[in-house]
Design a protein around this motif. Sequence first.
Motif, mmCIF file in Angstrom:
data_model
loop_
_atom_site.group_PDB
_atom_site.id
_atom_site.type_symbol
_atom_site.label_atom_id
_atom_site.label_comp_id
_atom_site.label_asym_id
_atom_site.label_seq_id
_atom_site.Cartn_x
_atom_site.Cartn_y
_atom_site.Cartn_z
ATOM 1 N N LYS A 144 0.894 -1.157 -0.004
ATOM 2 C CA LYS A 144 0.250 -0.025 -0.028
ATOM 3 C C LYS A 144 0.719 1.311 0.067
ATOM 4 O O LYS A 144 0.314 2.386 -0.482
ATOM 5 C CB LYS A 144 -0.939 0.110 1.346
ATOM 6 C CG LYS A 144 -1.949 -1.086 1.214
ATOM 7 C CD LYS A 144 -3.046 -0.834 2.504
ATOM 8 C CE LYS A 144 -2.361 -0.781 3.590
ATOM 9 N NZ LYS A 144 -3.431 -0.663 4.667
ATOM 10 N N TYR A 145 2.040 1.359 0.518
ATOM 11 C CA TYR A 145 2.959 2.667 0.776
ATOM 12 C C TYR A 145 4.205 2.191 -0.091
ATOM 13 O O TYR A 145 4.866 1.054 -0.207
ATOM 14 C CB TYR A 145 3.044 2.577 2.284
ATOM 15 C CG TYR A 145 2.005 2.818 2.995
ATOM 16 C CD1 TYR A 145 0.843 3.519 2.861
ATOM 17 C CD2 TYR A 145 1.707 1.705 4.044
ATOM 18 C CE1 TYR A 145 -0.057 3.383 3.589
ATOM 19 C CE2 TYR A 145 0.511 1.601 4.785
ATOM 20 C CZ TYR A 145 -0.458 2.470 4.672
ATOM 21 O OH TYR A 145 -1.518 2.390 5.452
ATOM 22 N N LEU A 146 4.751 3.480 -0.426
ATOM 23 C CA LEU A 146 6.215 3.387 -0.918
ATOM 24 C C LEU A 146 6.849 4.303 0.024
ATOM 25 O O LEU A 146 6.617 5.649 0.114
ATOM 26 C CB LEU A 146 6.253 4.006 -2.168
ATOM 27 C CG LEU A 146 7.894 3.982 -3.002
ATOM 28 C CD1 LEU A 146 8.153 2.625 -3.109
ATOM 29 C CD2 LEU A 146 7.980 4.710 -4.005
ATOM 30 N N PRO A 170 12.285 10.734 6.659
ATOM 31 C CA PRO A 170 11.461 9.640 5.750
ATOM 32 C C PRO A 170 10.176 10.044 5.262
ATOM 33 O O PRO A 170 9.455 10.839 5.986
ATOM 34 C CB PRO A 170 11.354 8.457 6.700
ATOM 35 C CG PRO A 170 12.500 8.642 7.974
ATOM 36 C CD PRO A 170 12.410 10.193 7.964
ATOM 37 N N TYR A 171 9.530 9.515 4.100
ATOM 38 C CA TYR A 171 8.468 9.978 3.548
ATOM 39 C C TYR A 171 7.723 8.679 3.238
ATOM 40 O O TYR A 171 8.261 7.562 3.346
ATOM 41 C CB TYR A 171 8.521 10.764 2.492
ATOM 42 C CG TYR A 171 9.025 12.375 2.927
ATOM 43 C CD1 TYR A 171 7.983 13.313 2.843
ATOM 44 C CD2 TYR A 171 10.318 12.388 3.134
ATOM 45 C CE1 TYR A 171 8.551 14.484 3.266
ATOM 46 C CE2 TYR A 171 10.508 13.848 3.413
ATOM 47 C CZ TYR A 171 9.829 14.724 3.626
ATOM 48 O OH TYR A 171 9.972 16.113 3.992
ATOM 49 N N LEU A 205 -0.511 11.287 -7.252
ATOM 50 C CA LEU A 205 0.563 10.592 -6.348
ATOM 51 C C LEU A 205 1.512 11.368 -5.742
ATOM 52 O O LEU A 205 1.840 11.271 -4.399
ATOM 53 C CB LEU A 205 1.522 10.095 -7.367
ATOM 54 C CG LEU A 205 2.100 8.678 -6.901
ATOM 55 C CD1 LEU A 205 1.205 7.607 -5.990
ATOM 56 C CD2 LEU A 205 3.156 8.068 -7.829
ATOM 57 N N GLY A 206 1.940 12.614 -6.061
ATOM 58 C CA GLY A 206 2.693 13.544 -5.116
ATOM 59 C C GLY A 206 2.042 14.169 -4.151
ATOM 60 O O GLY A 206 2.606 14.450 -3.128
ATOM 61 N N LEU A 233 3.597 11.766 2.222
ATOM 62 C CA LEU A 233 3.346 12.262 3.612
ATOM 63 C C LEU A 233 4.761 12.229 4.348
ATOM 64 O O LEU A 233 5.302 11.025 4.139
ATOM 65 C CB LEU A 233 2.356 11.599 4.375
ATOM 66 C CG LEU A 233 1.086 11.392 3.582
ATOM 67 C CD1 LEU A 233 0.043 10.584 4.696
ATOM 68 C CD2 LEU A 233 0.230 12.655 3.543
ATOM 69 N N VAL A 234 5.123 13.180 5.170
ATOM 70 C CA VAL A 234 6.419 12.831 6.108
ATOM 71 C C VAL A 234 6.096 11.947 7.010
ATOM 72 O O VAL A 234 4.792 11.857 7.531
ATOM 73 C CB VAL A 234 6.811 14.239 6.705
ATOM 74 C CG1 VAL A 234 5.756 14.706 7.568
ATOM 75 C CG2 VAL A 234 8.108 14.158 7.354
ATOM 76 N N ALA A 235 7.188 11.092 7.476
ATOM 77 C CA ALA A 235 6.766 9.866 8.651
ATOM 78 C C ALA A 235 6.847 10.830 9.973
ATOM 79 O O ALA A 235 7.797 11.415 10.110
ATOM 80 C CB ALA A 235 7.903 9.138 8.472
ATOM 81 N N GLU A 236 5.411 10.737 10.485
ATOM 82 C CA GLU A 236 5.690 11.413 11.947
ATOM 83 C C GLU A 236 6.306 11.094 12.822
ATOM 84 O O GLU A 236 6.423 9.725 12.869
ATOM 85 C CB GLU A 236 3.921 11.398 12.361
ATOM 86 C CG GLU A 236 3.130 12.122 11.270
ATOM 87 C CD GLU A 236 1.561 12.265 11.964
ATOM 88 O OE1 GLU A 236 1.542 11.691 12.832
ATOM 89 O OE2 GLU A 236 0.923 12.885 11.124
ATOM 90 N N GLY A 237 6.812 11.690 13.957
ATOM 91 C CA GLY A 237 7.598 11.175 14.977
ATOM 92 C C GLY A 237 9.131 11.056 14.663
ATOM 93 O O GLY A 237 9.812 10.381 15.662
#
Length: 201
Positions: free
Chosen positions: A35-37, A64-65, A103-104, A108-112
């Motif tokens: 589901k994610y890249l 990380p995104y 897509l762009g 999302l930026v990875a939280e935390g």
Amino acid sequence: LNDSIFLYEIATGTRVRVTGPETRDWSPSFSADGKYLYFLSDRTLAPIMGRMDQNHIFVNMTRPYVTLLAAATKSPFAPGDDEDGGASDAEADVVTVVDAEGLGRRTLVAEGIDAGDYDRLEATASGFAFLQRTEQPFLKYQQVTDRGGESLVLWGYDLSTGEASTLMEGINQFHVAADGEHLAYKAGRTYGIAGTSSPFK
């Protein structure tokens, strides 16, 4: 020129651009459920000024995104329960759906995770793992390789909790196994195998 990430469908020869030319993006890795890249990107610009020549210096630019590949996929950082009740069955066939339009905007930026000097991201069963430099490198365009000797910190990120934890310090390189639950690592002259979800020594 900056590195960009593209997806290529072998069956049709279709190429889809995931990231634009404005940023440096690298180390892509698909989540186990398709589901994610995940990838790393230099998008945090908070320069400091050098004392000697008063030029601006950009450090700790990387985070990380997470790109949602299908338009119907919900953000893993949205409040509420997981949309599918947790991890997918390991034996189920994984079908990756990519909706190229927008897509762009679904990146999302990875939280935390604060911005830092990161490298070498790979997906795990629960999220992803990545390396961090704790000292500023002198060499230009320094990269992590299997022959490298940099002393780095290995982090593990749990997508369900949005939390990162230190797995190991003093590591040079790692590779995640196909099951996403284990990884092989190199730390100086030591080689070993460990889990991806808890700290190890």
